[in-house]
Design a protein around this motif. Structure first.
Motif, short mmCIF file in Angstrom:
data_model
loop_
_atom_site.label_atom_id
_atom_site.label_comp_id
_atom_site.label_asym_id
_atom_site.label_seq_id
_atom_site.Cartn_x
_atom_site.Cartn_y
_atom_site.Cartn_z
N LEU A 177 0.83 -1.20 0.00
CA LEU A 177 0.00 0.00 0.00
C LEU A 177 0.87 1.26 0.00
CD1 LEU A 177 -3.04 0.61 0.04
CD2 LEU A 177 -2.88 0.86 2.51
N LEU A 178 1.87 1.31 0.85
CA LEU A 178 2.68 2.52 0.97
C LEU A 178 3.63 2.70 -0.21
CD1 LEU A 178 3.61 2.60 4.77
CD2 LEU A 178 1.55 3.42 3.61
N ALA A 179 4.22 1.61 -0.67
CA ALA A 179 5.23 1.73 -1.73
C ALA A 179 4.63 1.75 -3.12
CB ALA A 179 6.23 0.57 -1.61
N HIS A 180 3.47 1.13 -3.29
CA HIS A 180 2.94 0.96 -4.65
C HIS A 180 1.47 1.36 -4.77
CE1 HIS A 180 6.64 -1.21 -5.45
NE2 HIS A 180 6.38 -2.04 -4.45
N ASP A 181 0.85 1.86 -3.71
CA ASP A 181 -0.58 2.19 -3.71
C ASP A 181 -1.42 0.98 -4.13
OD1 ASP A 181 -0.18 4.99 -3.09
OD2 ASP A 181 0.56 5.21 -5.14
N LEU A 182 -0.93 -0.20 -3.83
CA LEU A 182 -1.56 -1.45 -4.26
C LEU A 182 -2.28 -2.08 -3.08
CD1 LEU A 182 -2.01 -3.74 -6.35
CD2 LEU A 182 0.21 -4.68 -5.63
N ALA A 183 -3.59 -2.29 -3.25
CA ALA A 183 -4.42 -2.88 -2.20
C ALA A 183 -4.95 -4.23 -2.67
CB ALA A 183 -5.58 -1.96 -1.87
N PHE A 184 -4.91 -5.19 -1.76
CA PHE A 184 -5.50 -6.51 -1.98
C PHE A 184 -6.80 -6.62 -1.19
CE2 PHE A 184 -0.98 -6.97 -2.70
CZ PHE A 184 -0.90 -7.79 -3.81
N MET A 185 -7.51 -7.71 -1.37
CA MET A 185 -8.64 -8.05 -0.51
C MET A 185 -8.22 -9.29 0.29
SD MET A 185 -12.68 -8.56 -1.44
CE MET A 185 -12.82 -6.91 -2.13
N PRO A 186 -7.48 -9.06 1.37
CA PRO A 186 -6.76 -10.17 2.00
C PRO A 186 -7.52 -10.84 3.14
CG PRO A 186 -5.97 -8.11 2.87
CD PRO A 186 -7.11 -7.77 1.93
N HIS A 187 -8.78 -11.26 2.87
CA HIS A 187 -9.50 -12.00 3.90
C HIS A 187 -8.98 -13.43 3.98
CE1 HIS A 187 -11.86 -13.99 0.78
NE2 HIS A 187 -12.16 -12.82 0.26
N GLY A 188 -9.50 -14.19 4.92
CA GLY A 188 -8.91 -15.49 5.25
C GLY A 188 -8.86 -16.47 4.10
N GLU A 189 -9.86 -16.46 3.25
CA GLU A 189 -9.89 -17.42 2.14
C GLU A 189 -8.95 -17.01 1.02
OE1 GLU A 189 -13.02 -18.63 -1.27
OE2 GLU A 189 -13.87 -18.46 0.74
N ASN A 190 -8.64 -15.72 0.92
CA ASN A 190 -7.79 -15.22 -0.15
C ASN A 190 -6.31 -15.30 0.17
OD1 ASN A 190 -9.66 -14.66 -2.06
ND2 ASN A 190 -9.51 -12.44 -1.93
N VAL A 191 -5.96 -15.64 1.40
CA VAL A 191 -4.57 -15.68 1.81
C VAL A 191 -4.20 -17.11 2.19
CG1 VAL A 191 -2.85 -14.79 3.43
CG2 VAL A 191 -4.73 -13.32 2.67
N ILE A 192 -3.06 -17.54 1.73
CA ILE A 192 -2.51 -18.84 2.11
C ILE A 192 -1.27 -18.57 2.96
CG2 ILE A 192 -1.45 -20.98 1.28
CD1 ILE A 192 -3.10 -20.58 -1.30
N VAL A 193 -1.26 -19.13 4.17
CA VAL A 193 -0.07 -19.01 5.01
C VAL A 193 0.81 -20.22 4.74
CG1 VAL A 193 -1.19 -17.62 6.77
CG2 VAL A 193 -1.21 -20.10 7.00
N VAL A 194 2.11 -19.96 4.70
CA VAL A 194 3.09 -21.02 4.48
C VAL A 194 3.76 -21.31 5.82
CG1 VAL A 194 5.16 -21.73 3.25
CG2 VAL A 194 3.42 -20.35 2.09
N LEU A 195 3.73 -22.58 6.21
CA LEU A 195 4.24 -23.02 7.51
C LEU A 195 5.56 -23.76 7.33
CD1 LEU A 195 0.91 -24.56 8.84
CD2 LEU A 195 1.82 -22.32 9.47
N MET A 233 -0.79 -14.67 -1.77
CA MET A 233 -2.09 -14.04 -2.05
C MET A 233 -2.68 -14.63 -3.32
SD MET A 233 -3.92 -11.69 -0.53
CE MET A 233 -2.54 -11.07 0.43
N LYS A 234 -4.01 -14.79 -3.32
CA LYS A 234 -4.69 -15.24 -4.53
C LYS A 234 -5.90 -14.37 -4.83
CE LYS A 234 -7.44 -18.97 -2.35
NZ LYS A 234 -8.79 -18.61 -2.79
N ASP A 235 -6.62 -14.70 -5.91
CA ASP A 235 -7.75 -13.90 -6.40
C ASP A 235 -7.29 -12.49 -6.75
OD1 ASP A 235 -9.95 -15.40 -6.81
OD2 ASP A 235 -11.16 -14.54 -5.22
N ILE A 236 -6.32 -12.44 -7.64
CA ILE A 236 -5.69 -11.17 -7.98
C ILE A 236 -6.54 -10.39 -8.99
CG2 ILE A 236 -3.60 -10.08 -8.89
CD1 ILE A 236 -3.31 -11.62 -6.20
N GLY A 237 -7.05 -11.06 -9.99
CA GLY A 237 -7.71 -10.36 -11.09
C GLY A 237 -8.91 -9.55 -10.69
N GLU A 238 -9.71 -10.06 -9.73
CA GLU A 238 -10.95 -9.38 -9.34
C GLU A 238 -10.79 -8.54 -8.09
OE1 GLU A 238 -14.12 -12.17 -8.87
OE2 GLU A 238 -14.48 -12.35 -11.01
N GLU A 239 -9.74 -8.77 -7.29
CA GLU A 239 -9.76 -8.22 -5.95
C GLU A 239 -8.47 -7.48 -5.59
OE1 GLU A 239 -11.08 -11.27 -3.26
OE2 GLU A 239 -13.08 -11.24 -4.11
N ILE A 240 -7.97 -6.67 -6.53
CA ILE A 240 -6.91 -5.73 -6.20
C ILE A 240 -7.34 -4.35 -6.65
CG2 ILE A 240 -5.09 -7.45 -6.44
CD1 ILE A 240 -4.33 -5.76 -9.06
#
Length: 747
Positions: free
Chosen positions: A588-606, A616-623
């Protein structure tokens, strides 16, 4: 037929630790071949190999208990004419599928009773086998007595035909008073909490609890008020009182009780009640089919976790209804059933369809295997058509049966669309229902399809016009992320939507008067990268929705992850926040780029049960890009014009209020981390980023993420206004509804 492949598969099954009661743990492949060759040769014994979605999944042995050579109970006086013996062995599971064992057991018993001469099915399991004892009792088996056999003490049990007819599973078995009561308590508690959060309701203090007054009705509950006007309500405390007497909880009745207080749009009440009914139906199914424990999910693989999720969006009350989805569909196609799905393929005439490919993508890498492709080509040539004149387009089997074969019948008759048949590969649905993953090949991309089911206000279509630039937008975001040193250091990545295809030859695309018709979005698909291809050795993927998930016993997955990691909760959460919040703040600060990062749209890597990065996924509709910075022409549609008050909302609304509010409450409720300590950790992440990037100070001032308060954007108010059109994708910001301001816990 005992081929080498079948013998190898059976050997894997019978020697697996789960098959200890099969008593073949030390058998060699040759031992297995000999044993089953003898059984097959016995005219009184049948050996059946069961398949699910074409894949070997279980073994059934049916035998005449008086005549079969392998029968250990042939001399029992308890046997009667018409008895049939049965043994069942399930293959070691590749992933846990809720209801799988029950479905296999039912299929085998149906096969037993398909012979009208069979009056009873008899079994003789080891008395130590508690799991099969529970399964037998559920099916209606009655233990007659214990009997000593050569290698075990057996519980001789019988199931008669009449009992099985009463007990056999039916599609609506999940709809019971008990499951409904559990679902209602959950939904009523959530409605009170989220409506109060959105200031639709104003609970008043009364003694040690809180009260909401309706039309002659009171709702009483115990709750703790937390930052962000979050109401942490104790579900067990919720009561509905009429004339001072407790009555059953009912979320639809709650809406009627409080209708004068709810901001319902004209004619919306029946639509919203239907959304609630279908949400209740889904919740009942999940109550009746409890998924894995939190302990199991902490170690599970990605697809098992996806199938186990129960909640849907954490903020919406009517959050998982599927209007248009039937009982059979629930069992065949829902994410929680985890049943296999075979994609249906259509040929779409090239002159009236559009295929868009990302940079370096070859369409042949996305299409089915050679055997299926050869069948499809033969189908086209058999109709006198040239395969070169067509694109191949995947569709969901539900969509084919319920929408395409009827609504698009003229297109099929004209051969602008041609039904080709099913894929050979088996897919399973992810949380979003219409996004499917190859169950056997994790390198294959996900396929996202159009499905004319309405969920949370949207009919889940895909617009060919909208998707025309989707691969280009994804490539631009991917290159931006990959080229940023800070994001690389965070391990932050995006899953690109690499290709999209849509059909436009239908009558709905022929007139400007149908420009907004949902039918324009019904024949389309896209391919998204699979997270499995982005994992390094030792890494494991988990949907971020799992961090809010509680298992059937109420144990949160996040607790099990923290304990398995051997970490202090504050340290574990700090790692997670750096992996999740920091890259979003930087974008957001560096690129003015916002995602829609709710729980289903984010994958955490363990790694070792600790979160090390996010994808992050669902890029085409939700940025969205929230400035006038230069963009490639193909990406202009993602530019969003927002005012100063809305500029910080992608973090403060979507992340802080939309997701972290719920995680903070869960951690506090479970005694893992106090709310105040949680929000200090979130603020620390924002401050650490600012300290590391002094060059972004001007942007930090402009976005002001630590401002004292921010506008309170409300999701349920959108749904109550009109669940059919909550948000306009072409102007999302203009669709929002606000209820004053929230005090910022980061201030």
């Amino acid at each position: 037929m005992l081929t080498d492949a079948v013998v190898a598969e059976l050997h894997r099954w019978v020697t697996h630790p789960r098959a200890v009661f099969w008593q073949m743990g030390d058998a060699s492949p040759d031992d297995v071949r000999r044993a089953y060759a003898e059984l097959i040769a016995d005219p009184h014994h049948q050996v059946l190999l069961g398949r699910v979605d074409g894949v070997p999944a279980f073994l059934a042995e049916l035998y005449d208990p008086r005549q079969a050579r392998a029968s250990e109970i042939a001399q029992l006086d308890d046997l009667e004419p018409g008895d049939l013996g049965m043994h069942v062995l399930l293959a070691p599971p590749r992933r846990r599928v809720p209801g799988h064992t029950r479905a296999v057991f039912a299929a085998v018993l149906d096969a037993c009773f398909a012979d009208p001469a069979v009056r009873r099915v008899v079994v003789e399991p080891d008395v130590e086998n508690a799991a099969i004892a529970r399964r037998n009792a559920e099916a209606g088996f009655r233990v007659v007595r214990e009997i000593p056999l050569a290698t075990k003490t057996a519980a001789f049990s019988v199931l008669d035909r009449a009992t099985w007819e009463q007990r056999r599973p039916r599609p609506d078995d999940h709809l019971t008073p008990a499951t409904l009561a559990a679902a209602q308590r959950h939904l009523v508690t959530k409605a009170l909490a989220e409506f109060a959060h959105e200031r639709i309701l104003a609970p008043r203090a009364d003694g040690d609890g809180w009260v909401v007054d309706g039309l002659g009705v009171e709702y009483r509950f115990a709750a703790e008020q937390q930052p962000l006007d979050h109401w942490a309500i104790d579900p067990s405390s919720v009561e509905r009182l009429v004339d001072g007497r407790p009555t059953e909880l009912d979320v639809q009745q709650l809406v009627l009780d409080l209708a004068d207080l709810l901001p319902l749009g004209d004619g919306v009440l029946p639509l919203y009640l239907e959304e609630l009914a279908t949400t209740l139906a889904g919740r009942c199914w999940r109550v009746a089919h409890p998924g894995p424990s939190a302990r199991e999910l902490a170690d599970a693989e990605h697809l098992t976790i996806e199938a186990a999720m129960t909640e849907g969006h954490p903020g919406f009350v009517a959050n998982s209804g599927r209007i248009g989805f039937g009982l059979t569909d629930q069992h065949r196609h829902s994410p929680e059933s985890a049943a296999g799905v075979r994609l249906v393929w259509l040929a779409a005439r090239r002159t009236v369809s559009r295929l868009s490919l990302g940079e370096g993508v070859e369409i042949d890498d996305l299409l089915p295997g050679k055997a299926a492709r050869d069948r499809f080509d033969a189908r086209l040539r058999g109709l006198g058509l040239d395969p070169a004149d067509y694109h191949l387009l995947p569709v969901h089997p539900w969509q084919w049966e319920h929408t395409l074969a009827t609504t698009f019948a003229p297109d099929l008759a004209r051969r602008d669309l041609v039904h080709l048949g099913e894929d050979d590969a088996v897919h399973v649905p992810l949380q979003s229902l219409r996004t499917l993953a190859d169950a056997e090949d994790p390198a294959r991309p996900y396929v996202k399809t159009a499905v004319a089911v309405r969920t949370m206000g949207f009919t889940r279509g895909l617009s060919p016009a909208y998707m025309a630039h989707t691969p280009a937008i994804n490539d631009w975001v991917h290159d931006l992320v990959a080229g940023d040193a800070e994001l690389r250091s965070c391990g932050f990545e995006v899953l690109r939507e690499r290709a999209a295809i849509g059909y436009t030859g239908d009558v709905f695309h022929a007139s400007a008067a149908t420009a907004s018709a949902p039918q324009r979005k019904m024949v389309a698909a896209l391919w998204r990268e699979n997270v499995s291809t982005r994992l390094a050795e030792g890494e494991r993927a988990m949907t971020m929705a799992a961090l809010l998930h509680r298992d059937p016993d109420g144990v949160p997955v996040v607790r099990e992850l923290i304990e398995a990691a051997g970490a202090e909760p504050s340290a574990w959460i700090a790692d997670y926040l750096r992996a999740y919040v920091r890259p979003l703040v930087h974008c957001l600060l560096a690129h003015d780029l916002a995602f829609m990062p709710h729980g289903e749209n984010v994958i955490v890597v363990l790694r070792g049960h600790r979160v090390v990065r996010t994808v992050m996924k669902d890029i085409g509709e939700e940025i969205g890009v929230l400035s006038d910075r230069p963009l490639p022409a193909a990406c202009e549609r993602v530019r969003m014009e927002v005012g100063d008050d809305e500029r910080a909302l992608p973090i403060l609304t979507d992340v802080v209020d939309g997701y972290l509010r719920h995680l903070a409450a869960l951690l506090d409720d479970d005694g893992l981390l106090e709310v105040a300590a949680f929000w200090r950790l979130v603020r620390d992440v924002v401050d650490e980023h600012a300290a590391d990037h002094p060059a972004l100070a001007e942007a930090a001032t402009r976005y002001a993420l630590t401002r004292p308060r921010f506008r309170h954007s409300c999701l349920n108010r959108l749904q109550l206004r009109d669940p059919r059109t909550m948000v306009a994708l072409d102007d999302q910001a203009a669709s929002f509804l606000y209820a004053g301001w929230l005090e910022n816990p980061l201030a």
